[in-house]
Structures are given as C-alpha cells and as structure tokens.
Motif scaffolding. Sequence first.
Motif, PDB file in Angstrom:
ATOM      1  N   PRO A   1      -4.315  52.864  31.633  1.00 45.37           N
ATOM      2  CA  PRO A   1      -3.628  51.739  30.975  1.00 45.37           C
ATOM      3  C   PRO A   1      -2.846  52.147  29.737  1.00 45.37           C
ATOM      4  O   PRO A   1      -1.771  51.630  29.473  1.00 45.37           O
ATOM      5  CB  PRO A   1      -4.775  50.782  30.633  1.00 45.37           C
ATOM      6  CG  PRO A   1      -5.855  51.103  31.616  1.00 45.37           C
ATOM      7  CD  PRO A   1      -5.746  52.580  31.861  1.00 45.37           C
ATOM      8  N   ARG A   2      -3.382  53.099  28.980  1.00 42.55           N
ATOM      9  CA  ARG A   2      -2.688  53.503  27.758  1.00 42.55           C
ATOM     10  C   ARG A   2      -1.350  54.164  28.076  1.00 42.55           C
ATOM     11  O   ARG A   2      -0.392  54.032  27.315  1.00 42.55           O
ATOM     12  CB  ARG A   2      -3.554  54.453  26.944  1.00 42.55           C
ATOM     13  CG  ARG A   2      -3.885  55.772  27.641  1.00 42.55           C
ATOM     14  CD  ARG A   2      -4.744  56.658  26.777  1.00 42.55           C
ATOM     15  NE  ARG A   2      -5.000  57.945  27.420  1.00 42.55           N
ATOM     16  CZ  ARG A   2      -5.681  58.936  26.861  1.00 42.55           C
ATOM     17  NH1 ARG A   2      -6.172  58.786  25.653  1.00 42.55           N
ATOM     18  NH2 ARG A   2      -5.878  60.075  27.509  1.00 42.55           N
ATOM     19  N   VAL A   3      -1.283  54.874  29.192  1.00 45.15           N
ATOM     20  CA  VAL A   3      -0.021  55.520  29.575  1.00 45.15           C
ATOM     21  C   VAL A   3       0.990  54.467  30.001  1.00 45.15           C
ATOM     22  O   VAL A   3       2.173  54.543  29.644  1.00 45.15           O
ATOM     23  CB  VAL A   3      -0.259  56.557  30.678  1.00 45.15           C
ATOM     24  CG1 VAL A   3       1.069  57.102  31.205  1.00 45.15           C
ATOM     25  CG2 VAL A   3      -1.126  57.699  30.161  1.00 45.15           C
ATOM     26  N   ARG A   4       0.539  53.476  30.752  1.00 47.47           N
ATOM     27  CA  ARG A   4       1.464  52.409  31.141  1.00 47.47           C
ATOM     28  C   ARG A   4       1.956  51.654  29.900  1.00 47.47           C
ATOM     29  O   ARG A   4       3.132  51.283  29.813  1.00 47.47           O
ATOM     30  CB  ARG A   4       0.783  51.442  32.112  1.00 47.47           C
ATOM     31  CG  ARG A   4       0.339  52.102  33.416  1.00 47.47           C
ATOM     32  CD  ARG A   4       0.160  51.104  34.549  1.00 47.47           C
ATOM     33  NE  ARG A   4      -0.872  50.122  34.289  1.00 47.47           N
ATOM     34  CZ  ARG A   4      -2.162  50.310  34.527  1.00 47.47           C
ATOM     35  NH1 ARG A   4      -2.589  51.478  35.010  1.00 47.47           N
ATOM     36  NH2 ARG A   4      -3.046  49.354  34.306  1.00 47.47           N
TER      37      ARG A   4
ATOM     38  N   ALA B   1      -4.195  46.198  30.994  1.00 47.34           N
ATOM     39  CA  ALA B   1      -5.650  46.023  31.071  1.00 47.34           C
ATOM     40  C   ALA B   1      -6.027  44.741  30.353  1.00 47.34           C
ATOM     41  O   ALA B   1      -6.570  44.772  29.239  1.00 47.34           O
ATOM     42  CB  ALA B   1      -6.362  47.226  30.470  1.00 47.34           C
ATOM     43  N   PRO B   2      -5.747  43.586  30.951  1.00 45.79           N
ATOM     44  CA  PRO B   2      -5.966  42.305  30.254  1.00 45.79           C
ATOM     45  C   PRO B   2      -7.407  42.060  29.856  1.00 45.79           C
ATOM     46  O   PRO B   2      -7.672  41.514  28.778  1.00 45.79           O
ATOM     47  CB  PRO B   2      -5.468  41.265  31.262  1.00 45.79           C
ATOM     48  CG  PRO B   2      -5.435  41.971  32.585  1.00 45.79           C
ATOM     49  CD  PRO B   2      -5.171  43.402  32.294  1.00 45.79           C
ATOM     50  N   ASP B   3      -8.366  42.463  30.677  1.00 48.49           N
ATOM     51  CA  ASP B   3      -9.771  42.223  30.352  1.00 48.49           C
ATOM     52  C   ASP B   3     -10.190  43.011  29.117  1.00 48.49           C
ATOM     53  O   ASP B   3     -10.872  42.483  28.221  1.00 48.49           O
ATOM     54  CB  ASP B   3     -10.660  42.609  31.537  1.00 48.49           C
ATOM     55  CG  ASP B   3     -10.448  41.682  32.732  1.00 48.49           C
ATOM     56  OD1 ASP B   3      -9.955  40.562  32.516  1.00 48.49           O
ATOM     57  OD2 ASP B   3     -10.766  42.099  33.854  1.00 48.49           O
ATOM     58  N   VAL B   4      -9.789  44.270  29.066  1.00 45.33           N
ATOM     59  CA  VAL B   4     -10.123  45.108  27.914  1.00 45.33           C
ATOM     60  C   VAL B   4      -9.431  44.570  26.663  1.00 45.33           C
ATOM     61  O   VAL B   4     -10.027  44.512  25.582  1.00 45.33           O
ATOM     62  CB  VAL B   4      -9.713  46.570  28.176  1.00 45.33           C
ATOM     63  CG1 VAL B   4      -9.979  47.424  26.936  1.00 45.33           C
ATOM     64  CG2 VAL B   4     -10.464  47.127  29.375  1.00 45.33           C
ATOM     65  N   ALA B   5      -8.182  44.185  26.808  1.00 45.87           N
ATOM     66  CA  ALA B   5      -7.428  43.665  25.663  1.00 45.87           C
ATOM     67  C   ALA B   5      -8.084  42.414  25.094  1.00 45.87           C
ATOM     68  O   ALA B   5      -8.178  42.250  23.873  1.00 45.87           O
ATOM     69  CB  ALA B   5      -5.990  43.380  26.071  1.00 45.87           C
TER      70      ALA B   5
END
Length: 821
Positions: A567-570, A464-468
């Motif tokens: 995303p957290r699972v990945r 999740a690049p945007d969230v990061a």
Amino acid sequence: MSITQPSDPSVAADDATVDLTVIVPAYNEEDRLAPTLAAIRDHLRSCGPADWELIVVDDGSTDATAAVTEAAAAEEPRIRLLRTPANRGKGHAVRTGVLASHGRRVLITDADLATPIEELGLLSRALDEGATAAVGSRAMPGSRIAVRQNPLRVLLGRLGARLIRAAAVPGIRDTQCGFKLFDGDKVRTAFGTSRLDGWSFDVEILRFFHDKDWEVAEVPVRWAHQPGSKVRPLAYPKVLADLIRLRWRTASPTRLLIPALFLFASFVLYAGLWGGPGHRYLVDSGSDQQQWEWFFAVTADNVAHLRNPLFTDLQNFPLGVNLMANTAMLGLSVPLAPVTLAFGPQVTWAIVLTGGLAATAFSWYWLLARRFVRSRWAAALGGAFCAFAPPMVSHGVAHPNFAVLFMMPLIIDRALRLCEGARPTRDAVVLGLFLAYQIFLGEEVLLLAVTGLLLFAFGYALAAPDVARALAGRLLRGLGVAALVAVPLVAVPLLWQFQGPQSYHSVLHGQVGNHPMALLEYATRSLAGDEKTAASLSLNRTEENAFFGWPLVVLAVAVVVHLRDQPRVRALGFTALAAAVLSLGQNIPLLGTDKTLPGPWRLVAKMPFFESVIESRVAMICAPVLGILLALACDRLAVRRARSEREASRRLLGWAALVVAVLPLVPTPYRTVERTPAPPFVADGTWREYVRPGRSLVPVPVPSPGEVTALGWQIEADLGFAFPGGYFNGPWGPDRVGIYGPEPRATSDLLGKVRESGKVPDVGDRQRADFRHDLDFWRADALVLGRADNALALRETVTRLVGAQPERVGDTWVWDVRGKS
C-alpha cells in the motif's frame, strides 16, 4: 598493579570457578567500606551461593581503604584485595576486578551500597529467566527511592540518561545505577575489549552487550543517595566526551563512510565557493547570494546587539524590512551568528549550503534505513537523490530555504511514530517542536511538505482503507497535541510576520506552472542537461523545479507496478503523480497545439498561502518520493539473491535500469566568479565623514532586486549605515500586496531607467521637487556613485538633480546633500 593476597594463601592459589563474584571498586572509602563489606559478607553467608568471592579494588587510595579491606579479609578468606598504584578511574578499577574474577556470575556494586545487597535476588531472577545481564534501575516503574539526590544532579542525570539511550544503549533508562549482575564469561569478554577508565565504563560494557545481541534486563531496585559522592561537575562533560569516543570507535565503516560521501559530494558542488568565500560568487545565483549574505550579517548584528531579530531598518530606510516575512532562515542564521561575526557572512553562506545539503542527504538516509529498506547502500542512494535531485540542486545555488531540508525526514518520522502509538504524547510534543523550528527555516517548503503528506495520506487511504481508518484517530490526536506545542512558540513571530511593520499579505507571481516536458527533460546542472532546453522550459536556472529525465520517470512507474502489492508504494505513486499534475499550474498546455486544459491547481490557487506559491515548485514533492522508490528498488536488487539464471538476468537488467535513470542526473559543480570589491570610500570608512547617525547613504542607482551592490557595501562597512531601497519582500499599495523591493518612488524609478537605458533624461522643476521630497523622506546625507552600468549618464542625472558637481573620492563620486533635505 600490585596485588595484596588474602590471608589464606590456599584460596588465592585456587583458580577454580565460583558461583558468584562481587566486585567493589573503592577510592578513599575507609569511612564506609567496613560496613559495606560486612553487609555483603553476611548476606552471602546466609542467602548467597555456597561458592563466592568478594573482590575489593583499591583504585590508588591515599587513606586506609586497603587496611580496612585487609582487616575484613582476615575474618573472611573469600574477600580479596587488588590494589593499583595510582588512581585511574572507576572504569579501570572495575575492569581490574572483573578480569581477575572467577565467578559464573559477576555482581558490580558501589562501595556506598546505595542499592542494598538484598536486591541481588531480583537481578539473579532475571538471569535465571535467560538474560545475560541485569542492571539495577532507579527509573523503572517499581523502583523505590528512599533518599533522592539534589534537584540539579537529578536533572543532569536524566538528561545524561536520555543522551546515553540515544547515542549508545537504546532501551535502558538507567545505565549509571551502581548495581549490576552479569554472566561471568560474557562480562569478562566485554571488559577484555573495553577502553574507558572513567564513569562511562557502564555504557561501554552495555553497548558491547547490545552489539552482541546479548539480552540485558532492567530491574527496578531500592536505592538511597549516600553523602560523599565522588562524582564532580566536571564528570558530566567527561562522560559526554566518552560517549563521542565510544560512538566513533563502535561505528561501522559503512555508517561513517556514507555521511562522509554526502559531505564530499556537497563540497564538490560548492568547491568554487570554498576557493575563497569572501571573494567568490555563484554565477547563477543572480542577486540572491548577496541578499542571503546580508540576511546572515544583519541577523548576527541583531543578535550581537540584543536587537529584535525580526526587523531591521538598514534596508528600505526609514521604513525597514520585516525579516520574519522574508526568507532569513532565523533557525540557522541565529545559531550561526557567532560564525558570522567571527568569519563573515560569506563563510556562513558557504557553510549553510554545503552542510545543509549534506545534512539533508543524511537525514533522508537515516529515515530510509530506519523505515523503508534493509540495505544501507540502498538508503544512501535514496538519501542522495532526495538531497541532490535536479530541483534541489537548482535551488541550491540561490534558495537554501528550499535546499536545506534536513528537518523534513525528522518530521515525517515523528508523524509515523504517532501512527504507531507507542509514546503518543512524547512523539506529539517532539513533532510540535520540529514543526516550530521548521517555520524558522522555511514556511513555503513546509507548506509543500504538508501538501505532499496530505496527498500520501489520501493515497494510502485509497490503497489500505481499513489500516488508514485504524490509524487516523491516533494521528489526528497527536497532530492536535503537536499544534498545542508549536502554536505558542511561533505565535508572536507569525503575528509579527503578518501584522507587524512592513508586513504583507501575499506575493503574486502570476501563473508559473511547469511545462509537461519539464518533467521528462534534464536540468541545466545535470550531467546530461542541455542549457537551452532547460531554459525554454523553466522560469530561470534557480526554478528548474522538475527535470527528472524520462528514464527515471519510466523506472519509477515500473517500480510502482512491480511493488504494487505494498500500500505504501501505491500511495507513493499517487503522491508523485498528483504533485506532478498540480505543478503544471492552472492551465496545462496540450503538446503540439496552442490549446490548454484547466489544471487542478485552480482549486487552490486563491486559497490563503497557496496564492503565494510558485506552482511549478510543487514538483519538488516528487523528489523525495522518487528517492524512496529508488531506495526500494535498489534494496530489492541488493537483498534478494538470484535463484536461477533467469532471475540473475532480471537483476542485471534492474541494475542497468538504475544506472541509466540516475547517472544522467548527477549534478555538476556550480560555477563561480570573482566578485567586485567594495570601493575604498566604503571599505576604509571614509563614508563616516559624510553620513551622520540616524541618517542614510543613498547609493546610485537606488538599490533594488536587480541592483544589490550596496548590500555588499553595507556588509563591508560593518552595517554602519542605512540606505533606501534594497532587495526584500515588502508591502505595496493600500492592500499591502507583497512585492520584491520597496514601494516605487520617483527618484529611484528615474535613476533605475537611466541605468537601464544609458540616456540622461530631462530634469526640470518637477523632477527636482520629487528629488528633494525623496531625500527628505530617506533622511539622506550623501549620494554615492561607484562602478555601475551607464555610470556617466547616472552621474550627469544626479548632478542635475542636486544642482552641484560631485566630489571625487578615490574611484567614487559623492554628492554631499546634508543641507538639502
């Protein structure tokens, strides 16, 4: 309870509902009650509702409180007096008034009217807007404090408010301001179930509203401290006791049962140790249990005598041991010093292991229930795995610094709070304090945890690049503040660790990576484990750092695939995979061949700190990742209901997969044996006749990582004598490379070889000269030989070195060398 009726009997007999009831609890308030009642009466007559009542509850006063109230009631029939025959406490008085009230709304205010009655309108407005209770607050922005309390009471009040928020009433900054307005029916229901008679009644009632999800508004008000407060210093510990009672009474059975199960599981693992901590020894701990007991003993002794807790010369005399550079777990050994002094280091060892594993399980359970899953039993499964996973159980026999990890979930939670940005400064400060404390529990495991978090952050940035990107700034700023908090707290201890006496730079273990099959097989202590298979794939039983079993690995992959939309699972899947590959070391063997592939550990193998890490331990990062994935899988199965027969079959298959993956990993109890007692020469204090202050006793053979009997002797002698050698990490050579045990000396090497071989060596002038030099260096007064392997050969060798026969003292041989060094 006796009740004095108001002057107008018709009012007392009328049980009709009124708009507002004002309740004033009073105990010996004759001096200030009259103006308070007049102020309330005048305000209600002019600004209040048409129908109101004012109830004064005389809580067993010994002065004219009742007479003052009766005089006011004679002028205003809507004033009532209730009397209790004895002083029962403010909570009991307020309960009496509330249960006798008729108001659609009920105001509770103190007899000193520290908050003016004119503030009632602010609280009424909150109830008009939908709240069921409005509490006056001195801590909200907009509150106005005309006269403050003394600084000590302000400090105690703030600390109490924080404790109350954490333990009972989250979100309310000030529960103790004596000005509160409630919905009448709801507050009567709450007080009908209340039990606390003391100052904590507010907390109990607000906790009831919180549990019922009834909205409570906190309203800033005017307040002025009034002299003559009835709150005494003993009230504060009573409030603390009430909080404990309240939490215990309101806790759900599940919330109590889960930590109890964690503690029970931990106790079962260490049941053999608890059969007699003073004389039972964990079989597979090797020399480590004795070393850890010594660490606890010497730390407690340093604390008791106000000595430097970072150093001792009881081992490796006269050079000493840098305790900060060893795994002394000062974060536990220092606070547990009273336990060690009272009951002995063996009991402390048992408490740290048993309580530490249970606390670690509970801490992970708390984090999972708070942030990952809805089902508490799913969180319990995940927390249990995080604490009792095979690598944790492997280290739990000898390395509490790798098994007692209750701080890790707390650190992770604070890092996540930084990302949320609600209270960045406070969360950063708390994180800094947590990190500083963890350094005193275990630095290597903190390094591994940071490695795991960096892997997760990288994985999340990919998922999740945007969230990061949006979270990165908050997180980095918070970490900077945390560092500013932590560094001053640990700077001196770390400087001592790396630059102080007996400091060293690194411990070189060689290449000790996991075999790939170690990730798929079962550990020695797992229910399905095979001792020979595990031994062939690990360094020893305390370093079985993977061994998750192939069914769990397959299930974890399936969970990541099934929940890949998160995303957290990945990111979790990436973290587990990366950690597993890193744990294979610098050279990864190709199965079925004698060839290897270069491993990614080569990228960090020579970096500071990482050079001292046993690379197979990096697989321990997988344990909490797998625990979180198990909790997510269990939560999905527990929460979602099957809507069709096909879904029901899938759920059944999912439960079966969980059982197949987890059941074989259930740990088996640790085995214990009877430990060899110290010889009477040590136990009864006879050694004092041979060893002078400032001199040393030399056990034969000289203590080493493989021979730690003398550490137990020293504990038995209340740390009364020092000895050379020992089991610790210290420097060797001009480069100060870290090694286990002391720098080699001629005599210790010679006696060590005799113990191993059983052969008496040739002893000539050179050996005797080295021996005298070593005695002088050690400041030795006596050499002592108790029960030991190849004792006859050792006795003959020392006799030749000394040039004199030993003295027999019970079952111990003693060479008095006070005139030979």
